[in-house]
Design a protein around this motif. Structure first.
Motif, mmCIF file in Angstrom:
data_model
loop_
_atom_site.group_PDB
_atom_site.id
_atom_site.type_symbol
_atom_site.label_atom_id
_atom_site.label_comp_id
_atom_site.label_asym_id
_atom_site.label_seq_id
_atom_site.Cartn_x
_atom_site.Cartn_y
_atom_site.Cartn_z
ATOM 1 N N ALA A 76 76.599 -25.522 36.813
ATOM 2 C CA ALA A 76 77.396 -24.367 36.408
ATOM 3 C C ALA A 76 76.843 -23.100 37.035
ATOM 4 C CB ALA A 76 77.404 -24.257 34.887
ATOM 5 N N ARG A 77 75.533 -23.020 37.162
ATOM 6 C CA ARG A 77 74.906 -21.851 37.786
ATOM 7 C C ARG A 77 75.059 -21.903 39.301
ATOM 8 N NH1 ARG A 77 69.724 -20.519 39.854
ATOM 9 N NH2 ARG A 77 69.013 -22.652 39.530
ATOM 10 N N LEU A 78 75.040 -23.112 39.845
ATOM 11 C CA LEU A 78 75.059 -23.259 41.304
ATOM 12 C C LEU A 78 76.434 -22.996 41.908
ATOM 13 C CD1 LEU A 78 73.589 -24.085 43.894
ATOM 14 C CD2 LEU A 78 74.156 -26.462 43.367
ATOM 15 N N ARG A 79 77.492 -23.356 41.188
ATOM 16 C CA ARG A 79 78.835 -23.284 41.781
ATOM 17 C C ARG A 79 79.192 -21.903 42.336
ATOM 18 N NH1 ARG A 79 80.539 -26.754 37.236
ATOM 19 N NH2 ARG A 79 80.734 -28.880 38.016
ATOM 20 N N PRO A 80 79.041 -20.815 41.563
ATOM 21 C CA PRO A 80 79.419 -19.515 42.140
ATOM 22 C C PRO A 80 78.548 -19.129 43.321
ATOM 23 C CG PRO A 80 78.351 -19.241 40.007
ATOM 24 C CD PRO A 80 78.639 -20.696 40.156
ATOM 25 N N LEU A 81 77.279 -19.532 43.299
ATOM 26 C CA LEU A 81 76.392 -19.224 44.415
ATOM 27 C C LEU A 81 76.778 -20.044 45.649
ATOM 28 C CD1 LEU A 81 72.959 -19.076 42.540
ATOM 29 C CD2 LEU A 81 74.476 -17.189 43.169
ATOM 30 N N LEU A 82 77.150 -21.301 45.426
ATOM 31 C CA LEU A 82 77.602 -22.139 46.529
ATOM 32 C C LEU A 82 78.870 -21.569 47.140
ATOM 33 C CD1 LEU A 82 77.376 -24.675 48.255
ATOM 34 C CD2 LEU A 82 78.591 -25.922 46.457
ATOM 35 N N GLU A 83 79.773 -21.062 46.286
ATOM 36 C CA GLU A 83 81.016 -20.479 46.794
ATOM 37 C C GLU A 83 80.735 -19.240 47.648
ATOM 38 O OE1 GLU A 83 85.189 -21.144 46.880
ATOM 39 O OE2 GLU A 83 83.545 -22.295 46.020
ATOM 40 N N ARG A 84 79.784 -18.436 47.203
ATOM 41 C CA ARG A 84 79.411 -17.256 47.991
ATOM 42 C C ARG A 84 78.814 -17.669 49.333
ATOM 43 N NH1 ARG A 84 75.643 -13.618 44.336
ATOM 44 N NH2 ARG A 84 75.358 -12.593 46.376
ATOM 45 N N ALA A 85 77.961 -18.677 49.291
ATOM 46 C CA ALA A 85 77.347 -19.159 50.529
ATOM 47 C C ALA A 85 78.398 -19.742 51.462
ATOM 48 C CB ALA A 85 76.281 -20.209 50.202
ATOM 49 N N LEU A 86 79.367 -20.448 50.897
ATOM 50 C CA LEU A 86 80.415 -21.060 51.703
ATOM 51 C C LEU A 86 81.275 -20.002 52.388
ATOM 52 C CD1 LEU A 86 81.847 -23.697 52.521
ATOM 53 C CD2 LEU A 86 83.214 -23.505 50.447
ATOM 54 N N SER A 87 81.591 -18.926 51.680
ATOM 55 C CA SER A 87 82.439 -17.884 52.259
ATOM 56 C C SER A 87 81.751 -17.152 53.397
ATOM 57 C CB SER A 87 82.850 -16.880 51.172
ATOM 58 O OG SER A 87 81.732 -16.140 50.708
ATOM 59 N N ALA A 88 80.407 -17.241 53.455
ATOM 60 C CA ALA A 88 79.656 -16.558 54.506
ATOM 61 C C ALA A 88 79.530 -17.392 55.782
ATOM 62 C CB ALA A 88 78.264 -16.192 53.990
ATOM 63 N N LEU A 89 79.935 -18.656 55.737
ATOM 64 C CA LEU A 89 79.838 -19.515 56.922
ATOM 65 C C LEU A 89 80.856 -19.092 57.983
ATOM 66 C CD1 LEU A 89 79.610 -23.130 55.419
ATOM 67 C CD2 LEU A 89 77.748 -21.796 56.435
ATOM 68 N N PRO A 90 80.563 -19.356 59.257
ATOM 69 C CA PRO A 90 81.576 -19.165 60.303
ATOM 70 C C PRO A 90 82.798 -20.029 59.986
ATOM 71 C CG PRO A 90 79.421 -19.485 61.289
ATOM 72 C CD PRO A 90 79.267 -19.781 59.829
ATOM 73 N N GLU A 91 83.974 -19.547 60.363
ATOM 74 C CA GLU A 91 85.220 -20.218 60.010
ATOM 75 C C GLU A 91 85.243 -21.689 60.439
ATOM 76 O OE1 GLU A 91 89.425 -19.648 61.955
ATOM 77 O OE2 GLU A 91 89.138 -18.119 60.423
ATOM 78 N N GLU A 92 84.766 -21.977 61.655
ATOM 79 C CA GLU A 92 84.836 -23.348 62.159
ATOM 80 C C GLU A 92 83.946 -24.291 61.356
ATOM 81 O OE1 GLU A 92 81.572 -22.906 65.785
ATOM 82 O OE2 GLU A 92 83.711 -22.895 66.240
ATOM 83 N N GLN A 93 82.828 -23.778 60.839
ATOM 84 C CA GLN A 93 81.956 -24.601 60.005
ATOM 85 C C GLN A 93 82.539 -24.745 58.601
ATOM 86 O OE1 GLN A 93 77.905 -23.107 60.079
ATOM 87 N NE2 GLN A 93 78.003 -22.723 62.282
ATOM 88 N N ARG A 94 83.091 -23.651 58.082
ATOM 89 C CA ARG A 94 83.643 -23.685 56.727
ATOM 90 C C ARG A 94 84.817 -24.653 56.629
ATOM 91 N NH1 ARG A 94 84.515 -18.732 56.300
ATOM 92 N NH2 ARG A 94 86.779 -18.627 56.589
ATOM 93 N N GLU A 95 85.691 -24.655 57.645
ATOM 94 C CA GLU A 95 86.857 -25.522 57.564
ATOM 95 C C GLU A 95 86.459 -26.999 57.607
ATOM 96 O OE1 GLU A 95 89.790 -25.156 60.580
ATOM 97 O OE2 GLU A 95 88.433 -25.582 62.242
#
Length: 215
Positions: free
Chosen positions: A137-156
């Protein structure tokens, strides 16, 4: 277009699309129920804005309807579907001069059209203990923030693999690059997520398939 007859539960996506092509509207409904939520999650993380994501989702299914006669089961239906969605996402982001980070609290569309659970809950818990649940529960919002910071090609690649369950081979077809390139982007995505989570103070790790693991 007729409604068609009943459909067996084990009917494949490809068979459903061919049935829709032949005039069975129930087959299309079945495809939408099955794929609406994961496709929406992919689109939302690609365009980064909920209203635009909903528009692109509608455009995706309209394109499926309009292109039904052109469909041939040479590849998996999901490859064809996500290629349509991705192309529309690219068009949408090119038309917009801004991009907003996806919010974890934006609910994902449910399989029956309801809003469903928050997006971050798409990652499965590694265990059922209270300690594990609290950690995730604590990790999910942090993971989402980290995911949004990835380059688009890696995130997709990460989203297609971990949130939509698309195999690497299909992701390669959807994105138009080699399977080795897809796997390389996945590795970079995992490394970037680990690094960003570390910066956010998370004492944890990500396994090679992207699952969150407590430290």
């Amino acid at each position: 277009m007729g409604t068609g007859g009943s459909l067996a539960p084990e009917t494949s996506d490809e068979q459903l699309m061919l049935a829709f092509q032949a005039g069975n509207a129930r087959a299309f409904d079945a495809l939408v129920r099955k794929h609406r939520a994961p496709v929406f999650n992919f689109i939302l993380r690609f365009v980064g804005h909920r209203a635009r994501a909903e528009d692109v989702l509608q455009e995706t299914w309209l394109k499926v309807v309009r292109s039904a006669r052109e469909y041939e089961p040479k590849a998996r239906f999901t490859t064809w579907l996500y290629t349509i969605a991705r192309n529309l996402c690219v068009d949408s982001t090119r038309k917009e001069s801004y991009r907003q980070a996806t919010s974890l609290e934006a609910p994902a569309a449910g399989a029956d059209g309801d809003e469903g659970r928050p997006l971050g809950e798409g990652l499965p818990d590694a265990g059922a203990s209270p300690e594990r649940g609290a950690h995730n529960a604590r990790l999910r919002p942090l993971l989402e923030r980290a995911l949004s910071a990835l380059p688009e090609e890696q995130r997709e690649v990460f989203v297609l693999r971990e949130y939509s369950g698309i195999p690497f081979k299909e992701i390669a077809e959807v994105t138009g690059v080699s399977e080795n390139t897809v796997k390389s982007r996945m590795r970079y995505a995992l490394e970037g997520l680990r690094r960003r989570l570390g910066e956010l103070g998370v004492d944890g790790d990500l396994s090679e398939d992207g699952r969150t693991v407590a430290g």
